[in-house]
Scaffold this active site. Structure first.
Site, PDB file in Angstrom:
ATOM      1  N   GLY A  70       0.828  -1.210   0.000  1.00  0.00           N
ATOM      2  CA  GLY A  70       0.000   0.000   0.000  1.00  0.00           C
ATOM      3  C   GLY A  70       0.854   1.248   0.000  1.00  0.00           C
ATOM      4  N   GLY A  71       0.332   2.284   0.662  1.00  0.00           N
ATOM      5  CA  GLY A  71       1.019   3.580   0.662  1.00  0.00           C
ATOM      6  C   GLY A  71       2.405   3.526   1.273  1.00  0.00           C
TER       7      GLY A  71
ATOM      8  N   GLY B 188      17.101  14.179 -31.997  1.00  0.00           N
ATOM      9  CA  GLY B 188      16.743  14.654 -30.655  1.00  0.00           C
ATOM     10  C   GLY B 188      17.631  14.036 -29.599  1.00  0.00           C
ATOM     11  N   ALA B 189      18.052  12.796 -29.838  1.00  0.00           N
ATOM     12  CA  ALA B 189      18.884  12.116 -28.849  1.00  0.00           C
ATOM     13  C   ALA B 189      20.271  12.758 -28.763  1.00  0.00           C
ATOM     14  CB  ALA B 189      18.993  10.639 -29.190  1.00  0.00           C
TER      15      ALA B 189
END
Ligand code: HXC
Length: 522
Positions: free
Chosen positions: A176-177, A412-413
């Protein structure tokens, strides 16, 4: 013996008894149960972490104020977590270690207060925090107060982010959290084995909600998180290994964002030739090679602490030293996806770059990438958003940034691996470098679409145009003529040149517009 001395003896004996009780945690049976799962106790783990005899425990008598569900009868000193500070290789480090033998290491109000207290002190003095997690999560008996406690811990994680290094060792369950405090820290080290797992929702609920059957390990074991989800940065073989990784990691990190990373005389000469390094790169740029071989040869004594070693392997990130100075390395590895950058690689690199920048660690880029990955899968998942993170992270970083283009550097790379206009301080290239907007095949088909259609022999025409394109761009000199490359260097000189560049850039100062914070694409 006088009357007072006797009383003092008694008081001290009482204190000793109480401490003894506190140190026993949940008691012998629970310790046995812990050991039977192959796990160490909270204190045994701290003993491995800290230099012998240096650990100072605080708040060992703290216990829950809650009384609901019989909790008043289950009260235990320490409230399921051991907290304090000590020395790791002579440097101050704070730690909390959840004690599964006490109330399943669950987090209630006091447990959270203890962790928050460690953070307050660590922030005041500027020292790292190591959190060893082994807990059943929010203490059900303490209801919303336990959830409030998690909020308190999360807030401290965020306050400390970028101020002091935070390392988490996953040494038990996290459901959970409870997974989110580790996730908010800088690095997660997780131990392999059935006793260790982390997930937001466990197998039982997964089955009820989705009808999907999955084991604890397949859902949230260390291997899954280190290879598929990228939640885990370091995979540990066992508990001792996890502690060793934490110590090794700390050896590269400054204690806080106001300090430089620790210099170490490694004995490896700054000006040595990198022997035979050019042999690693095939001259046929279609052939892959292992960029890590280049890294090992460039850095001091071949020592490289790779982060996220098993995830998004098309990009390699990690810490090393060059001439004793800590550096963060970001490199492409053509053995995976041909070194194209995908969503995971961009996320991995961006987070690492931002960590290095926050903690004054210079960045070295070693480039060999054909571009960002095309296709619907990546576009639908948002490679635009994720790919932008690398651009953002490099542009934002004010630490020294040195780029060495080893082979391909396209599109772009090329920019995402840090070029001058994005803020790189120095950009070098090997003679094997190829720098262009896109690869030859694609470029020719776009530039000569009409001519290809009209050609009586399109294959031959394309071949000829590809050869022309390669002649122009499949080398570093066209870009060097335009002033985009500071120098084309012999591979063997790479270490010496990086070492001198780092030395020159040591006092680099770069400022940014004042702002509350930037808005990195997420
Ligand atoms: C209170 C808990 C507990 C919990 C375990 N215990 N989890 N007590 N609250 N959340 C207690 C057990 O009752 C037991 O007490 C002792 O801890 C050891 O647990 P065992 O079950 O005996 O151990 P094991 O078999 O190893 O199983 C461990 C476990 C299991 C898998 C973690 O205990 C479990 O599933 N616990 C519940 C996990 C959970 O749902 N937590 C809440 C998640 S939500 P005794 O007295 O017998 O020693 C959450 C919200 C956070 O955390 C929100 C933040 C935003």
């Amino acid at each position: 013996m006088s009357k007072e001395e006797k009383t003092m003896d008694k008081l001290i004996q009482e204190l000793k008894n109480m401490k003894e009780k506190a140190y026993q945690g949940g008691g012998e049976d629970k310790i046995k149960a812990q050991h039977s799962k192959g796990k160490l106790t909270a204190r045994e783990r701290l003993a491995l972490l800290f230099d012998e005899g240096t650990f100072n425990e605080i708040m060992s008598f703290a216990t829950t104020r809650a009384t609901e569900f019989g909790l008043d009868k289950m009260k235990m000193y320490g409230d399921g977590v051991v907290t304090g500070w000590g020395k790791v290789d002579g440097r101050t480090v704070f730690a909390y270690s959840q004690d599964f033998t006490e109330l399943g290491g669950t987090l209630g109000e006091m447990h959270a207060n203890k962790i928050a207290r460690i953070y307050e002190l660590a922030l005041k003095v500027g020292a790292p925090v190591v959190g060893i997690n082994d807990s059943g999560g929010a203490r059900i008996q303490e209801g919303a107060v336990a959830l409030e406690g998690y909020g308190q811990v999360f807030k401290m994680n965020v306050m400390a982010s970028g101020v002091i290094p935070q390392i988490t060792i996953m040494a038990g369950p996290a459901a959970g959290g409870a997974v989110y405090s580790p996730a908010l820290t800088d690095f997660i080290i997780m131990i392999k084995g059935d006793a260790y797992y982390m997930f937001v929702t466990g197998p039982e609920i997964t089955k009820v909600v989705l009808g999907e059957e999955v084991s604890f390990q397949d859902l949230g074991g260390a291997v899954i998180h280190a290879t598929k989800s990228g939640v885990v940065h370091f995979l540990a073989e066992n508990e001792q290994d996890a502690i060793n990784i934490a110590k090794r990691l700390l050896s590269y990190l400054p204690s806080n964002n106001m300090e430089e990373p620790p210099f170490m005389d490694t004995g490896d000469p700054a000006d040595r030739d990198v022997k035979d390094v050019e042999q690693i790169v095939p001259t046929d740029s279609a052939k892959p090679f292992d960029m890590k071989e280049i890294i090992y040869r460039i850095v001091d004594n071949g020592e490289f602490l790779e982060v996220h070693k098993h995830w998004a392997q098309n990009i390699v990130v990690g810490f090393a030293r060059i001439a004793g100075n800590v550096v963060g390395i970001v490199a492409n590895n053509s053995q995976y996806l041909g070194a194209a950058i995908d969503i995971d690689a961009a996320d991995k690199a961006a987070r690492f770059i931002r960590f290095c920048d926050a903690f004054n660690i210079p960045l070295i880029s070693l480039v060999d990438t054909p571009g960002y990955i095309p296709g619907t899968d990546q576009e639908y998942k948002g490679i635009i958003r994720h790919g932008a993170k690398m651009l953002y992270a490099f542009a934002e970083a004010t630490v020294p940034k040195i780029t060495v283009i080893i082979r391909k550097s396209y599109g772009g790379a090329h920019i995402a691996m840090s070029i001058k206009s994005l803020g790189a301080d120095l950009v070098y290239a090997w003679p094997t470098a190829e720098i262009a907007v896109t690869g030859p095949e694609g470029a020719v088909r776009i530039l000569y679409r009409k001519e290809i259609q009209a050609s009586s022999n399109p294959d031959e025409f394309i071949k000829q145009k590809i050869a022309e394109y390669r002649k122009l761009f499949a080398n570093p000199y066209w870009a060097a003529e335009k002033g985009l490359i500071d120098d084309v260097i012999e591979p063997k000189d790479t270490r010496r040149i990086i070492a001198s560049a780092l030395e020159m850039l040591r006092n680099k100062r770069e400022y940014r517009y004042p702002k509350k914070h930037g808005n990195i694409p997420l």
